[in-house]
Design a protein around this motif. Structure first.
Motif, PDB file in Angstrom:
ATOM      1  N   GLY A 100     -60.691 -11.420  38.564  1.00 11.82           N
ATOM      2  CA  GLY A 100     -61.630 -11.020  37.520  1.00 11.82           C
ATOM      3  C   GLY A 100     -61.062 -11.070  36.117  1.00 11.82           C
ATOM      4  O   GLY A 100     -61.780 -10.804  35.146  1.00 11.82           O
ATOM      5  N   PHE A 101     -59.783 -11.415  35.983  1.00 10.43           N
ATOM      6  CA  PHE A 101     -59.117 -11.480  34.681  1.00 10.43           C
ATOM      7  C   PHE A 101     -58.897 -12.942  34.279  1.00 10.43           C
ATOM      8  O   PHE A 101     -58.704 -13.813  35.132  1.00 10.43           O
ATOM      9  CB  PHE A 101     -57.762 -10.765  34.726  1.00 10.43           C
ATOM     10  CG  PHE A 101     -57.845  -9.281  34.917  1.00 10.43           C
ATOM     11  CD1 PHE A 101     -57.796  -8.417  33.835  1.00 10.43           C
ATOM     12  CD2 PHE A 101     -57.978  -8.738  36.196  1.00 10.43           C
ATOM     13  CE1 PHE A 101     -57.867  -7.055  34.010  1.00 10.43           C
ATOM     14  CE2 PHE A 101     -58.057  -7.363  36.390  1.00 10.43           C
ATOM     15  CZ  PHE A 101     -58.005  -6.521  35.294  1.00 10.43           C
ATOM     16  N   THR A 102     -58.902 -13.193  32.974  1.00  9.52           N
ATOM     17  CA  THR A 102     -58.602 -14.510  32.425  1.00  9.52           C
ATOM     18  C   THR A 102     -57.390 -14.393  31.508  1.00  9.52           C
ATOM     19  O   THR A 102     -57.314 -13.477  30.681  1.00  9.52           O
ATOM     20  CB  THR A 102     -59.792 -15.064  31.627  1.00  9.52           C
ATOM     21  OG1 THR A 102     -60.916 -15.211  32.505  1.00  9.52           O
ATOM     22  CG2 THR A 102     -59.468 -16.420  31.019  1.00  9.52           C
ATOM     23  N   PHE A 103     -56.443 -15.314  31.670  1.00  9.03           N
ATOM     24  CA  PHE A 103     -55.224 -15.298  30.859  1.00  9.03           C
ATOM     25  C   PHE A 103     -54.983 -16.670  30.244  1.00  9.03           C
ATOM     26  O   PHE A 103     -55.130 -17.694  30.922  1.00  9.03           O
ATOM     27  CB  PHE A 103     -54.002 -14.941  31.717  1.00  9.03           C
ATOM     28  CG  PHE A 103     -54.127 -13.669  32.496  1.00  9.03           C
ATOM     29  CD1 PHE A 103     -53.825 -12.444  31.911  1.00  9.03           C
ATOM     30  CD2 PHE A 103     -54.537 -13.685  33.820  1.00  9.03           C
ATOM     31  CE1 PHE A 103     -53.928 -11.272  32.643  1.00  9.03           C
ATOM     32  CE2 PHE A 103     -54.639 -12.522  34.561  1.00  9.03           C
ATOM     33  CZ  PHE A 103     -54.344 -11.300  33.969  1.00  9.03           C
ATOM     34  N   ASP A 104     -54.605 -16.717  28.961  1.00  9.84           N
ATOM     35  CA  ASP A 104     -54.015 -17.917  28.383  1.00  9.84           C
ATOM     36  C   ASP A 104     -52.590 -17.997  28.898  1.00  9.84           C
ATOM     37  O   ASP A 104     -51.865 -16.994  28.876  1.00  9.84           O
ATOM     38  CB  ASP A 104     -54.009 -17.854  26.856  1.00  9.84           C
ATOM     39  CG  ASP A 104     -55.403 -17.995  26.255  1.00  9.84           C
ATOM     40  OD1 ASP A 104     -56.224 -18.731  26.832  1.00  9.84           O
ATOM     41  OD2 ASP A 104     -55.661 -17.374  25.204  1.00  9.84           O
ATOM     42  N   THR A 105     -52.150 -19.173  29.356  1.00 10.67           N
ATOM     43  CA  THR A 105     -50.811 -19.256  29.946  1.00 10.67           C
ATOM     44  C   THR A 105     -49.732 -19.665  28.952  1.00 10.67           C
ATOM     45  O   THR A 105     -48.550 -19.416  29.175  1.00 10.67           O
ATOM     46  CB  THR A 105     -50.785 -20.272  31.103  1.00 10.67           C
ATOM     47  OG1 THR A 105     -51.137 -21.560  30.601  1.00 10.67           O
ATOM     48  CG2 THR A 105     -51.745 -19.867  32.203  1.00 10.67           C
ATOM     49  N   GLY A 106     -50.113 -20.331  27.877  1.00 17.81           N
ATOM     50  CA  GLY A 106     -49.124 -20.825  26.931  1.00 17.81           C
ATOM     51  C   GLY A 106     -49.430 -20.365  25.525  1.00 17.81           C
ATOM     52  O   GLY A 106     -49.417 -19.160  25.253  1.00 17.81           O
ATOM     53  N   PRO A 107     -49.723 -21.297  24.614  1.00 22.25           N
ATOM     54  CA  PRO A 107     -50.032 -20.897  23.238  1.00 22.25           C
ATOM     55  C   PRO A 107     -51.179 -19.892  23.201  1.00 22.25           C
ATOM     56  O   PRO A 107     -52.192 -20.066  23.878  1.00 22.25           O
ATOM     57  CB  PRO A 107     -50.435 -22.214  22.569  1.00 22.25           C
ATOM     58  CG  PRO A 107     -49.774 -23.273  23.393  1.00 22.25           C
ATOM     59  CD  PRO A 107     -49.778 -22.760  24.794  1.00 22.25           C
ATOM     60  N   SER A 108     -51.000 -18.833  22.408  1.00 22.67           N
ATOM     61  CA  SER A 108     -52.025 -17.784  22.344  1.00 22.67           C
ATOM     62  C   SER A 108     -52.677 -17.678  20.971  1.00 22.67           C
ATOM     63  O   SER A 108     -53.546 -16.832  20.766  1.00 22.67           O
ATOM     64  CB  SER A 108     -51.411 -16.432  22.737  1.00 22.67           C
ATOM     65  OG  SER A 108     -50.293 -16.136  21.932  1.00 22.67           O
ATOM     66  N   PHE A 109     -52.249 -18.526  20.042  1.00 19.78           N
ATOM     67  CA  PHE A 109     -52.904 -18.657  18.743  1.00 19.78           C
ATOM     68  C   PHE A 109     -52.433 -19.970  18.138  1.00 19.78           C
ATOM     69  O   PHE A 109     -51.539 -20.623  18.663  1.00 19.78           O
ATOM     70  CB  PHE A 109     -52.608 -17.475  17.817  1.00 19.78           C
ATOM     71  CG  PHE A 109     -51.143 -17.198  17.576  1.00 19.78           C
ATOM     72  CD1 PHE A 109     -50.456 -17.819  16.554  1.00 19.78           C
ATOM     73  CD2 PHE A 109     -50.461 -16.294  18.377  1.00 19.78           C
ATOM     74  CE1 PHE A 109     -49.115 -17.561  16.327  1.00 19.78           C
ATOM     75  CE2 PHE A 109     -49.110 -16.023  18.156  1.00 19.78           C
ATOM     76  CZ  PHE A 109     -48.442 -16.658  17.135  1.00 19.78           C
ATOM     77  N   PHE A 110     -53.054 -20.376  17.037  1.00 19.11           N
ATOM     78  CA  PHE A 110     -52.627 -21.617  16.396  1.00 19.11           C
ATOM     79  C   PHE A 110     -52.739 -21.501  14.886  1.00 19.11           C
ATOM     80  O   PHE A 110     -53.433 -20.629  14.365  1.00 19.11           O
ATOM     81  CB  PHE A 110     -53.424 -22.825  16.914  1.00 19.11           C
ATOM     82  CG  PHE A 110     -54.883 -22.834  16.527  1.00 19.11           C
ATOM     83  CD1 PHE A 110     -55.309 -23.473  15.367  1.00 19.11           C
ATOM     84  CD2 PHE A 110     -55.843 -22.218  17.328  1.00 19.11           C
ATOM     85  CE1 PHE A 110     -56.648 -23.496  15.009  1.00 19.11           C
ATOM     86  CE2 PHE A 110     -57.184 -22.232  16.979  1.00 19.11           C
ATOM     87  CZ  PHE A 110     -57.592 -22.879  15.819  1.00 19.11           C
ATOM     88  N   SER A 111     -52.038 -22.374  14.204  1.00 21.03           N
ATOM     89  CA  SER A 111     -52.098 -22.445  12.744  1.00 21.03           C
ATOM     90  C   SER A 111     -52.585 -23.839  12.359  1.00 21.03           C
ATOM     91  O   SER A 111     -52.939 -24.649  13.208  1.00 21.03           O
ATOM     92  CB  SER A 111     -50.712 -22.177  12.137  1.00 21.03           C
ATOM     93  OG  SER A 111     -49.783 -23.149  12.586  1.00 21.03           O
ATOM     94  N   MET A 112     -52.609 -24.113  11.058  1.00 22.30           N
ATOM     95  CA  MET A 112     -53.007 -25.433  10.540  1.00 22.30           C
ATOM     96  C   MET A 112     -54.356 -25.855  11.105  1.00 22.30           C
ATOM     97  O   MET A 112     -54.529 -26.945  11.650  1.00 22.30           O
ATOM     98  CB  MET A 112     -51.919 -26.462  10.850  1.00 22.30           C
ATOM     99  CG  MET A 112     -50.573 -26.114  10.239  1.00 22.30           C
ATOM    100  SD  MET A 112     -49.188 -27.189  10.736  1.00 22.30           S
ATOM    101  CE  MET A 112     -49.567 -28.693   9.835  1.00 22.30           C
TER     102      MET A 112
END
Length: 492
Positions: free
Chosen positions: A48-60
């Motif tokens: 029931g949970f969702t996870f980002d596995t790598g990058p969790s934000f971005f720039s540019m």
């Protein structure tokens, strides 16, 4: 002439290049080793949970906007700016620092330890901005056809920046700030390149400019994986097929050209042009079996650190924790200096916690939180065994619980752990090095594994270990550089 292109690897660089090519009328087909696209920009759905596995934000973010314009599409995901950018907590200081782009709100938090922080930060950002504007378009966002071309381009960079090439990121920051807290917080961004502030060149202080002034940090509505799903949906509109669970193991050549790749089942995949989105150095050694990229030679290159990442779903909310949070011990300098070689430092970790459900409530059941922990660790060259992974994870969870005043261990519903072993095996990363090759002077620009093959004229590369380097914005830039190479190959 036929214009079929086979893309090997469906990471963000491969996906973006595939869409650029498809929009220009090329016939594009893709192969992906794993069961879903994204590469390190991936997702776990569990209990029931969702996870980002790598990058969790971005720039540019403007690189994404330019990408959408190049492809003549509306950007297929929604993003929003983070404010604060992130928070930093020290084990020996009860105060939590919130990193705002608003310089007055930022400086106010350092009033008692660095009273003239605002003036110093303005000076520091002026230098970071000059580095950015004098180098990014000139050095990062173009292809180099020869070492001479690269050197003559470097000679066009303002010579006032030469001293920065001789300093580490940490030493550069120390020239502007005096307090431990300010120096450590400002130098944290060096970790985003997969090394530490002590072995990252000061020229990358330009990242501070992208953090606080030029653009900022952004999250994606619904989680970072929406970037991948959005581009995949655009590829479907262009009739681009992605074949999953397909790993390239061998190849065939004919008359100096690559003729076909062969997958784990013996199936041949032919094309006119091949684009590799696997790690550019690893692929040359492990698939093309080039002697100069053998494991022995790869070990002599400079690689990024490993990452211990774990994904925890808990049955309660954490209102006291921001979306992005860094937790530093009292031994920052010793820890960072030894992180690549000394596994013992893991007991006093620096780590990052992302609360994906903070701004994306659909990523956790009601009343719950999805937590993503990242701890930089030695790669497998220095720490080959991870039998102690649960012990290390438990120690980090215990430290986090103490910092926030809530014991989350008893609230855990689900937990998944990736050590450098999982990162190596899942994404073909040499020794589990999280971001591929590092960015020292001998491994940037034309000195990095090139985005065109040294033997086969119809093979090109895109991604972290080729130009321009690691990170989501760099992958988008890399896709444009690879697209330009392929277009030139076809005489367009």
């Amino acid at each position: 002439m036929s214009k079929k292109i086979l893309v090997v690897g469906a990471g963000i660089g491969g996906l973006a290049t595939a869409l650029r090519l498809a929009k220009k009328g090329y016939e594009v087909e893709m192969l992906e080793k794993n069961e879903q696209a994204g590469g390190r920009l991936n997702q776990i759905k569990k209990d029931g949970f969702t996870f980002d596995t790598g990058p969790s934000f971005f720039s540019m973010s403007y690189e994404f906007e330019e990408f959408a314009r190049d492809c003549n599409i509306k950007l297929p995901f929604e993003y929003f700016e983070l404010d604060p950018l992130y928070s930093v907590n020290f084990s020996d200081n009860p105060k939590t620092f919130h990193l705002y782009k608003d310089i007055d709100k930022l400086a106010e938090q350092f009033a008692d330890i660095e009273p003239d922080f605002k003036e110093k930060f303005i000076q520091y950002q002026a230098k970071a901005g000059a580095l950015f504007h004098d180098t990014v378009d000139l050095v990062i966002k173009q292809n180099f056809d020869s070492l001479f071309h690269y050197i003559t381009t470097l000679m066009r960079v303002n010579p006032v920046h030469i001293p920065v090439l001789l300093r580490s990121f940490y030493d550069h920051v120390k020239k502007y700030f005096s307090s431990k807290e300010a120096i450590q917080i400002i130098s944290l961004v060096a970790f985003f390149l997969g090394r530490t502030p002590f072995d990252t060149m000061a020229i990358y202080s330009l990242l501070s400019y992208t953090e606080f002034k030029h653009d900022g940090y952004f999250n994606v509505k619904g989680g970072m994986y929406q970037i991948v799903e959005g581009i995949v949906n655009e590829l479907k509109k262009e009739n681009v097929t992605i074949h999953y669970n397909t790993e390239i193991k061998n190849f065939e050549e004919e008359n100096g050209q690559l003729k076909a790749f062969v997958d784990q089942h013996g199936k041949r995949w032919t094309s006119d042009v091949f684009l590799i989105n696997s790690d550019a150095a690893w692929f040359r050694g492990n698939v093309f079996r080039r002697e100069q990229y053998s494991d022995k030679k790869l070990d002599k290159m400079n690689w990024t650190m490993g990452y211990l990442t774990f994904y925890v779903g808990i049955k309660r909310k954490l209102p006291m924790v921001d979306h992005h949070n860094y937790y530093l011990g009292s031994n920052y300098e010793a820890y960072a200096n030894n992180i690549m070689q000394d596994p013992d430092t893991l007991q006093k970790p620096y780590y990052y916690v992302n609360v994906l459900s903070k701004n994306n409530p659909d990523c956790a059941p009601e009343g719950c939180e999805s937590l993503f922990f990242v701890c930089p660790v030695p790669n497998l060259y220095f720490k080959p065994s991870w039998d102690d992974k649960q012990e290390i994870v438990n120690s980090i969870i215990a430290d986090f619980s103490e910092r926030i005043g809530v014991d989350i261990q008893k609230e855990i519903v689900t937990q998944t752990i990736y050590t450098p072993i999982e990162w190596r095996d899942r994404f073909n990363l040499h020794r589990g090095s999280g971001l591929g090759l590092s960015h020292n002077m001998n491994q940037i620009g034309h000195m990095r594994p090139r985005n065109y093959d040294e033997k086969y004229k119809n093979v090109f590369y895109v991604g972290a270990s080729t130009v321009p380097g690691a990170g989501i914005p760099m992958a988008i830039i890399s896709s444009k550089l690879a697209f330009e190479r392929i277009s030139k190959h076809f005489g367009q």
